[in-house]
Design a protein around this motif. Structure first.
Motif, short mmCIF file in Angstrom:
data_model
loop_
_atom_site.label_atom_id
_atom_site.label_comp_id
_atom_site.label_asym_id
_atom_site.label_seq_id
_atom_site.Cartn_x
_atom_site.Cartn_y
_atom_site.Cartn_z
N PRO A 172 0.81 -1.23 0.00
CA PRO A 172 0.00 0.00 0.00
C PRO A 172 0.84 1.28 0.00
N ASN A 173 1.89 1.32 0.83
CA ASN A 173 2.71 2.53 0.88
C ASN A 173 3.38 2.82 -0.45
N ALA A 174 3.90 1.75 -1.08
CA ALA A 174 4.62 1.92 -2.35
C ALA A 174 3.68 2.38 -3.46
N VAL A 175 2.54 1.72 -3.59
CA VAL A 175 1.63 2.06 -4.69
C VAL A 175 0.99 3.43 -4.46
N ASN A 176 0.70 3.78 -3.21
CA ASN A 176 0.12 5.09 -2.94
C ASN A 176 1.11 6.21 -3.22
N SER A 177 2.39 5.96 -2.92
CA SER A 177 3.42 6.94 -3.21
C SER A 177 3.55 7.16 -4.72
N LEU A 178 3.50 6.06 -5.46
CA LEU A 178 3.62 6.15 -6.92
C LEU A 178 2.40 6.86 -7.51
N THR A 179 1.21 6.53 -7.01
CA THR A 179 -0.01 7.18 -7.48
C THR A 179 0.02 8.67 -7.17
N SER A 180 0.49 9.01 -5.98
CA SER A 180 0.56 10.42 -5.57
C SER A 180 1.45 11.21 -6.52
N LYS A 181 2.59 10.61 -6.89
CA LYS A 181 3.50 11.30 -7.80
C LYS A 181 2.89 11.43 -9.19
N PHE A 182 2.24 10.38 -9.64
CA PHE A 182 1.58 10.45 -10.95
C PHE A 182 0.54 11.56 -10.97
N MET A 183 -0.30 11.60 -9.93
CA MET A 183 -1.36 12.62 -9.87
C MET A 183 -0.76 14.02 -9.81
N GLU A 184 0.32 14.18 -9.08
CA GLU A 184 1.00 15.48 -8.99
C GLU A 184 1.46 15.95 -10.36
N VAL A 185 2.13 15.07 -11.10
CA VAL A 185 2.65 15.44 -12.42
C VAL A 185 1.50 15.66 -13.41
N PHE A 186 0.49 14.81 -13.35
CA PHE A 186 -0.66 14.92 -14.24
C PHE A 186 -1.37 16.26 -14.04
N LEU A 187 -1.58 16.64 -12.78
CA LEU A 187 -2.21 17.92 -12.48
C LEU A 187 -1.36 19.10 -12.93
N GLN A 188 -0.05 18.98 -12.76
CA GLN A 188 0.85 20.06 -13.19
C GLN A 188 0.76 20.26 -14.71
N LEU A 190 -1.80 19.56 -16.67
CA LEU A 190 -3.09 20.16 -17.00
C LEU A 190 -3.13 21.62 -16.59
N ASP A 191 -2.56 21.94 -15.45
CA ASP A 191 -2.56 23.31 -14.94
C ASP A 191 -1.74 24.24 -15.84
N SER A 192 -0.70 23.70 -16.46
CA SER A 192 0.17 24.53 -17.29
C SER A 192 -0.38 24.74 -18.71
N ASP A 193 -1.43 24.01 -19.07
CA ASP A 193 -2.03 24.14 -20.40
C ASP A 193 -3.05 25.26 -20.38
N ARG A 194 -2.63 26.46 -20.78
CA ARG A 194 -3.50 27.63 -20.70
C ARG A 194 -4.64 27.59 -21.71
N SER A 195 -4.53 26.78 -22.75
CA SER A 195 -5.62 26.71 -23.73
C SER A 195 -6.90 26.15 -23.11
N LEU A 196 -6.73 25.46 -21.98
CA LEU A 196 -7.89 24.85 -21.33
C LEU A 196 -8.71 25.88 -20.54
N ASP A 197 -8.16 27.06 -20.32
CA ASP A 197 -8.89 28.09 -19.58
C ASP A 197 -10.12 28.58 -20.35
N LYS A 198 -9.93 28.85 -21.62
CA LYS A 198 -11.03 29.35 -22.45
C LYS A 198 -11.77 28.21 -23.15
N GLY A 199 -11.14 27.05 -23.19
CA GLY A 199 -11.75 25.91 -23.85
C GLY A 199 -11.14 25.65 -25.21
N VAL A 200 -11.03 24.40 -25.58
CA VAL A 200 -10.41 24.03 -26.85
C VAL A 200 -10.97 22.70 -27.30
#
Length: 548
Positions: A172-188, A190-200
């Motif tokens: 559990p600790n290993a997989v949760n750590s890996l998932t947490s890192k994936f989610m962090e990078v995935f969100l970053q 998406l957050d950096s894609d400014r075209s998503l603010d107005k829609g595309v």
């Protein structure tokens, strides 16, 4: 002139004689194997009898000596070979058949009891197939392949990949750590894609593939790999598409693009490994993640490579297949799940019900509670239905010593394959098996009345992650990666269907009442695991609010 005519006559006569000889050989081979087949299929065991004698599964007739049924088995229209085999099974009341596959007698076992017995058998293994994968698919030398995939290793004295995965990928600790890192990078990303603010407008799966690939690769291997080789995804995707062809021994002449992509991907991984080893400080052993080599499981695998004395070239190939074990299934599974949730051809209640479930796992700060997410009834039932419907897995084992697998007798040197397509789409196991039913795995607790989901107790009927000793070690992370990606996208973005489109997005095919535009199955060899998506869905996507 007469002399030339005489020579041509001799050549023509020899050619005719050769053709006649070949035709006779083909006809003789087919008729003799057909005769034996017709005899064997009528000797199927009485499954209701307590006394059974294990028998060789009937051998499907073929015409070409040595090659056997290789050509028909290699049909890249997903499901065609399995549907034909199903008709034979129903006609002759069989639950196993054999084919000659490139000179090796290969048994397809597709009964629940037979598959369960194959998973338990100690006389079946896959070391030889893994070594073939090492040389054909990963470009290892035979010596390195033997070191990478040894027949036996003293687990008390040395590290093994199985132990590494058990400790650093499945806990559990290993997989949760890996998932947490994936989610962090995935969100970053998406957050950096400014075209998503107005829609595309985007082609959903193509866009999704890029984002998940880069997020998963960073979570697993660190940030340096894609910084050094930003085009690594192109080599990877081409290699992945041709991977099974190379495994089956397709010559380089007929798959030059796949082999070139493999060589390029391995070369880039070599450079990344060498740079990482050169900059390693030795004090990062216990970190859950670091930028050079990423997750702890990857660094532990690198220690195993050195223990086995693998060349850097072989190490790179080994990292390539490890990456594929995670990406090749999670990414298309996410795509299929999103396509079904967002498609106007799905049950109108499906999307809003999923949204209600997802809101229950969203924390006040907008983040997703993975522990709640992995217990949502309909979402998890739909996830398992995606695996049931779209996994074309071949569990392959070599027969190390002759043994009875249930009432099937298999000999040393042969192969056993358990095809998920045959069982997952068996109407005796699943009602309306060709239909996507997101509620198929829902269960209601008889005592509490609480709705849940369950894929347990299905034994050899349902095995999307394989079975036995070789079950996919990345299965828990893959599930969390899929569900996490779906949750992030649906909770943080308004996604509106526009039309179904071909994969490159240049030729939209529109939507009609018969749903003929819904993406289909991408062509590929049997055993592709989660089948690729042929086509795409054009959507308009717009951020609801800034992702934190």
């Amino acid at each position: 002139m007469a002399s030339n005519t005489s020579v041509l006559s001799i050549v023509g006569g020899a050619t005719f004689a050769l053709l006649v000889t070949v035709s006779l050989v083909l006809a003789y081979t087919y008729l003799t194997t057909l005769f034996k087949y017709e005899l064997d299929v009528r000797k199927h065991p009485d499954h209701g009898s307590k006394i059974q004698v294990a028998q060789h599964p009937p051998l499907v007739p073929y015409a070409i000596p040595g090659l056997g049924s290789t050509i028909s088995f290699s049909n890249q229209n997903i499901g065609v070979f399995w549907r034909w085999l199903r008709t034979q099974a129903e006609r002759y009341q069989q639950d196993a058949f054999s084919i000659m596959l490139s000179g090796t007698r290969t048994h397809f076992i597709f009964s629940e009891a037979g598959i369960s017995a194959a998973f338990r058998s100690r006389q079946l293994s896959r070391a030889r197939l893994d070594q073939q994968l090492g040389t054909n698919v990963l470009g290892m030398s035979k010596a390195d392949s033997l070191k990478a995939f040894p027949y036996d290793i003293d687990e008390k004295e040395k590290s093994t990949t199985a132990r590494i995965h058990s400790e650093h990928l499945l806990t559990p600790n290993a997989v949760n750590s890996l998932t947490s890192k994936f989610m962090e990078v995935f969100l970053q990303r998406l957050d950096s894609d400014r075209s998503l603010d107005k829609g595309v407008e985007i082609d959903l799966y193509d866009w999704l593939w890029q984002n998940i690939f880069r997020s998963s690769t960073t979570a697993l291997c660190g940030a340096k790999l894609l910084e050094m080789h930003p085009d690594f995804d192109k080599d990877y995707q081409t290699w992945e598409d041709g991977m099974l062809g190379m495994l089956f021994g397709t010559p380089r002449l007929f798959a030059s693009e796949s082999y070139a992509a493999r060589d390029s991907a391995v070369s880039k991984l070599e450079k990344w490994l060498e740079a990482g080893y050169a900059s390693s400080t030795g004090n990062q052993e216990d970190l859950d993640w670091e930028p050079n080599f990423g997750a702890k499981v990857v660094r532990k695998r690198h220690a195993f490579y050195k223990q086995q004395g693998l060349s850097v070239h072989a190490q790179a190939g080994f990292d390539l297949i490890f990456l594929a074990g995670i990406l090749s299934n999670a990414t298309p599974a996410t795509g299929w799940l999103l396509l079904h949730i967002l498609s106007p051809t799905s049950d109108p209640k499906f999307h809003p019900t999923i949204m209600n479930e997802l809101r229950s796992c969203q924390r006040p700060d907008g983040s997703v509670d993975i522990s709640v997410l992995t217990r949502l009834p309909l979402l998890n039932s739909a996830f398992h239905e995606i695996l049931r419907l779209y996994v074309d897995l071949l569990v392959v084992r070599q027969v190390d010593s002759s043994v009875a697998i249930g009432h099937h007798y298999v000999k040393q040197g042969e192969q056993v394959m358990a095809p998920s397509w045959m069982t997952h789409r068996n109407p005796a196991f699943f009602a309306d098996p060709e239909v996507f039913d997101p509620e198929r795995f829902l269960k209601r607790d008889e005592e509490t009345g609480k709705l849940g989901y369950s894929a347990t107790g299905l034994g050899g009927k349902y095995f999307p992650f394989g079975g036995g000793h070789y079950m996919c070690p990345g299965r828990t992370f893959a599930k969390q990666e899929v569900l996490g990606s779906v949750a992030v996208l649906l909770l943080n973005f308004d996604i509106e269907f526009v039309e179904f489109a071909k994969r490159d997005g240049k030729q939209p095919v529109g939507i009609d009442k018969d749903a003929t535009g819904f993406p289909g199955l991408k062509k590929g060899y049997a055993g592709n695991q989660v089948v690729g998506i042929e086509g795409d869905m054009r959507v308009r996507i717009k951020r609801k609010n800034h992702i934190r």
